[in-house]
Design a protein around this motif. Structure first.
Motif, short mmCIF file in Angstrom:
data_model
loop_
_atom_site.label_atom_id
_atom_site.label_comp_id
_atom_site.label_asym_id
_atom_site.label_seq_id
_atom_site.Cartn_x
_atom_site.Cartn_y
_atom_site.Cartn_z
N GLU A 122 -3.79 3.43 6.01
CA GLU A 122 -3.57 2.32 5.10
C GLU A 122 -3.19 2.88 3.72
OE1 GLU A 122 -6.14 3.08 6.92
OE2 GLU A 122 -7.16 1.35 7.77
N CYS A 123 -2.21 2.26 3.10
CA CYS A 123 -1.73 2.74 1.80
C CYS A 123 -1.63 1.57 0.82
CB CYS A 123 -0.35 3.37 1.93
SG CYS A 123 -0.33 4.85 2.97
N ALA A 124 -1.83 1.87 -0.45
CA ALA A 124 -1.70 0.84 -1.48
C ALA A 124 -0.29 0.83 -2.07
CB ALA A 124 -2.73 1.07 -2.58
N ARG A 125 0.29 2.00 -2.21
CA ARG A 125 1.60 2.09 -2.85
C ARG A 125 2.69 2.28 -1.80
NH1 ARG A 125 2.35 2.81 -8.14
NH2 ARG A 125 4.23 4.05 -7.75
N LEU A 126 3.89 1.84 -2.16
CA LEU A 126 5.02 1.99 -1.24
C LEU A 126 5.39 3.45 -1.04
CD1 LEU A 126 7.37 -0.90 -2.48
CD2 LEU A 126 5.88 -0.90 -0.47
N ASP A 127 5.34 4.24 -2.13
CA ASP A 127 5.75 5.64 -1.97
C ASP A 127 4.77 6.39 -1.07
OD1 ASP A 127 3.70 5.80 -3.81
OD2 ASP A 127 4.91 6.68 -5.40
N SER A 128 3.48 6.04 -1.17
CA SER A 128 2.51 6.68 -0.28
C SER A 128 2.77 6.30 1.17
CB SER A 128 1.08 6.24 -0.65
OG SER A 128 0.81 6.52 -1.98
N LEU A 129 3.11 5.05 1.38
CA LEU A 129 3.35 4.57 2.74
C LEU A 129 4.59 5.23 3.34
CD1 LEU A 129 2.41 2.67 4.97
CD2 LEU A 129 3.74 0.84 3.91
N VAL A 130 5.63 5.35 2.55
CA VAL A 130 6.84 6.01 3.05
C VAL A 130 6.56 7.48 3.35
CG1 VAL A 130 9.18 6.72 2.43
CG2 VAL A 130 8.42 4.40 1.94
N ALA A 131 5.79 8.13 2.47
CA ALA A 131 5.43 9.53 2.72
C ALA A 131 4.65 9.66 4.03
CB ALA A 131 4.62 10.08 1.55
N ALA A 132 3.75 8.72 4.27
CA ALA A 132 2.97 8.76 5.51
C ALA A 132 3.86 8.52 6.72
CB ALA A 132 1.85 7.73 5.45
N VAL A 134 8.85 -3.23 3.32
CA VAL A 134 7.45 -3.55 3.03
C VAL A 134 7.31 -4.25 1.67
CG1 VAL A 134 5.16 -2.56 2.68
CG2 VAL A 134 6.65 -1.66 4.48
N GLY A 135 8.04 -3.76 0.70
CA GLY A 135 7.94 -4.35 -0.63
C GLY A 135 8.32 -5.82 -0.64
N LEU A 136 9.32 -6.20 0.12
CA LEU A 136 9.74 -7.60 0.15
C LEU A 136 8.64 -8.49 0.74
CD1 LEU A 136 13.47 -7.14 1.21
CD2 LEU A 136 12.62 -7.89 -1.02
N VAL A 137 7.95 -8.00 1.74
CA VAL A 137 6.85 -8.81 2.30
C VAL A 137 5.69 -8.86 1.31
CG1 VAL A 137 5.17 -8.97 4.17
CG2 VAL A 137 7.55 -8.43 4.67
N LYS A 138 5.45 -7.77 0.60
CA LYS A 138 4.39 -7.80 -0.41
C LYS A 138 4.67 -8.86 -1.47
CE LYS A 138 2.34 -3.17 -0.22
NZ LYS A 138 1.77 -2.10 -1.07
N ILE A 139 5.93 -8.99 -1.83
CA ILE A 139 6.29 -10.02 -2.81
C ILE A 139 5.98 -11.41 -2.25
CG2 ILE A 139 8.29 -11.14 -3.90
CD1 ILE A 139 9.44 -8.24 -4.25
N GLN A 175 -2.19 -4.15 -2.82
CA GLN A 175 -1.82 -4.73 -1.52
C GLN A 175 -1.79 -3.61 -0.50
OE1 GLN A 175 1.82 -6.61 -3.10
NE2 GLN A 175 1.08 -8.48 -2.14
N ILE A 176 -2.79 -3.61 0.36
CA ILE A 176 -2.94 -2.54 1.33
C ILE A 176 -2.05 -2.81 2.53
CG2 ILE A 176 -4.59 -1.24 2.73
CD1 ILE A 176 -5.21 -1.09 -0.25
N ALA A 177 -1.31 -1.80 2.94
CA ALA A 177 -0.40 -1.98 4.08
C ALA A 177 -0.34 -0.70 4.91
CB ALA A 177 1.01 -2.34 3.59
#
Lengths: 489, 60
Positions: A108-118, A260-265, A4-6
């Protein structure tokens, strides 16, 4: 579930010494231009379509805030592209001036940890730019990662999710809207007072005051809980972009990930047709009521004179996700963490406040009241609220809480970024800048001996790590063209 | 987004711009956490009127 790309785009508040809102657009332009790092200049605006509505029509115009129109009266700005001062950074992020706010849009990130790092990298970009700007102008500047000026002007922290076009408005709206409202209890950034719709002591949400419709395509005025802007930044026949504008900017990294994770769910459940069905009697009133609920019961009125709570709504998503989705480690952690927090919110507020911004700030403000002899009616509390969001580690009150070990700052470090098209954008910027004509979310236009060459970037895939080994632009382009022909996800 | 995409609209009566209606109950039950000095040190540098002076344009 497919990746899930976000992405996140955050408009920062900016306060420049001896300047104000009337000069904010020009100041933000100069601020972004002060970015001291390496970047590509030449954003590609060809695919922007903010007036297209997910419901199948196009608006003639989007509304502007009437006070902003007053600021602009009689003014003549430089050309829009110059005003926006777009910079593409070497991690694939976009840094620019959006409506007078320095905006950092993550790759754009696939993982939550990558997105938070960005997202955290974005804070460093803003800090470094602030330092450079002050050195150039001899003006002090403060940068706030928040969403309001306490006088009725709000600015956004948006989430963007790549979605399958086949889902359509109705499916997305029904699956996501209840989550956007209910997640406020675990993701809000908190605010002293109210800026519309009567009084409030302390709200969970910075943004709830500003939503007046359940769904529309506006973003600056008459904002909706569910934004219907249909600007996919990808081939529209296959993809859509869910543009979420109802969330708050978060200081605590775990809150960002949870948001973000909650919306991915919810999106995962929409894809399999198993999202819980909740029909709110009035979504706008409900979001406002949750934000202002001092009892923490978070009751929600449904159609047909039925009632539920935000807790039950969140749990309904978690139960459905566990039943119908193949959850990865991150979303399993989001569910476990959210369930724990819902218990702590009712039974152990001190523990809850370590990982949720609105609670951390509330606790801090209560402590300040005790130390300074203030009450909730004292306007100084709004100043301390604002300074919670000051991103300067030496000045911001959130950072004081970190030093005092009152919030959980730690977030898993990321060994390497997700190899999305954002990663490709960053690679191109870092390695082949002289060969790039324009660059945007969707494509790179290269300069070649045979003229301009547009290469579309796949929004839905993770690219091969070998792409980073390309030593010349020809090889790089060939790899991208081969990827275009690869299997569809 | 281009300026041509937007047009001014009249103010909505529900979104009047006044500094927060922030009256409320008295001081709540608080517990003083450890390490309060760092917070206090930073508070001394903050202008209590900062939020009143802080004005921004609307963003998205």
């Amino acid at each position: 579930m497919n990746p899930q790309i976000a992405g996140l785009d955050t408009e920062y508040g900016i306060s420049v010494e001896a300047r104000g809102a009337s000069s904010q657009v020009e100041d933000a332009t100069e601020f972004v231009r002060s970015f001291p790092g390496r970047a590509f200049v030449g954003w590609d605006y060809r695919f922007e379509s903010p007036r297209q509505d997910l419901r199948g029509f196009q608006l003639d115009r989007l509304a502007v805030d009437p006070l902003d129109a007053e600021y602009d009266a009689g003014k003549s700005y430089m050309p829009a592209a110059d005003l926006r001062a777009d910079r593409v950074l070497e991690n694939g992020a976009r840094f620019y001036n959006d409506h007078g706010h320095p905006e950092f849009a993550t790759p754009e990130c696939a993982r939550l940890d990558s997105l938070v790092a960005a997202d955290l990298y974005g804070e460093r970009v803003l800090l470094e730019t602030a330092s450079a700007y002050s050195a150039q102008t001899c003006l002090a500047v403060s940068i706030y990662k928040n969403n309001t000026d306490f006088h009725g002007a709000s600015y956004g922290s948006h989430e963007n999710y790549l979605v399958d076009r086949k889902l359509g408005f109705q499916t997305l709206f029904q699956a996501v809207s209840p989550m956007l409202i209910a997640r406020t209890i675990l993701c809000g950034a908190g605010k002293v007072g109210a800026e519309a719709h009567g009084s409030a002591v302390y709200q969970l949400s910075q943004r709830a005051d500003f939503f007046v419709e359940a769904a529309n395509a506006e973003t600056l005025y008459r904002r909706p809980i569910f934004n219907t802007r249909d600007e996919p930044h990808a081939p529209a026949e296959r993809f859509g972009r869910l543009h979420v504008i109802s969330g708050d900017a978060n200081m605590i990294p775990a809150t960002t990930a949870r948001k973000v994770g909650l919306v991915k769910i919810a999106l995962g459940l929409a894809e399999v047709g198993e999202a819980p069905k909740w029909d709110f009697a009035d979504p706008v009133r409900t979001m406002r009521a949750i934000s202002r609920d001092e009892t923490y019961d978070f009751r929600v009125e449904l159609t047909g004179r039925n009632w539920t709570t935000a807790y039950e709504i969140l749990e309904s998503y978690f139960a459905a996700a566990e039943r119908f989705l193949e959850l990865d480690d991150e979303l399993l952690a989001v569910i476990e963490d959210s369930r724990t927090l819902m218990v702590e919110l009712r039974n152990d507020f001190d523990r809850f406040a370590r990982r949720v911004d609105w609670a951390a700030k509330r606790k801090m403000l209560e402590q300040i009241q005790e130390m300074e002899g203030l009450s909730w009616g004292d306007r100084a509390l709004q100043s301390y609220d604002l300074e919670y969001h000051n991103i300067d580690p030496e000045a911001g009150l959130y950072h004081a809480l970190i030093e005092m070990d009152l919030v959980d700052r730690e977030f898993a470090s990321v060994a390497e970024p997700d190899r999305t098209r954002g990663w490709v954008r960053g690679l191109a910027t870092a390695k082949f800048k002289p060969a790039i004509d324009t660059l945007g979310w969707r494509a790179i236009r290269f300069r070649t001996s045979e003229g301009p060459l547009d290469v579309e970037l796949r929004p839905d895939m993770l690219y091969s790590a070998e792409l980073a080994d390309a030593e010349d632009v020809g090889t790089f382009i060939n790899h991208l063209l081969e990827a275009q022909q690869g299997p569809q996800s | 987004m281009r300026d041509a995409d937007r047009t001014p609209r009249p103010a909505s009566p529900g979104t009047e711009r006044k500094l927060g209606d922030d009256s409320g109950p008295g001081v709540p039950d608080v517990r003083k956490p450890e390490g309060g000095n760092e917070l206090l040190r930073r508070l001394k540098k903050i202008d209590p009127e900062q939020a009143q002076k802080y004005r921004q344009r609307s963003g998205e």
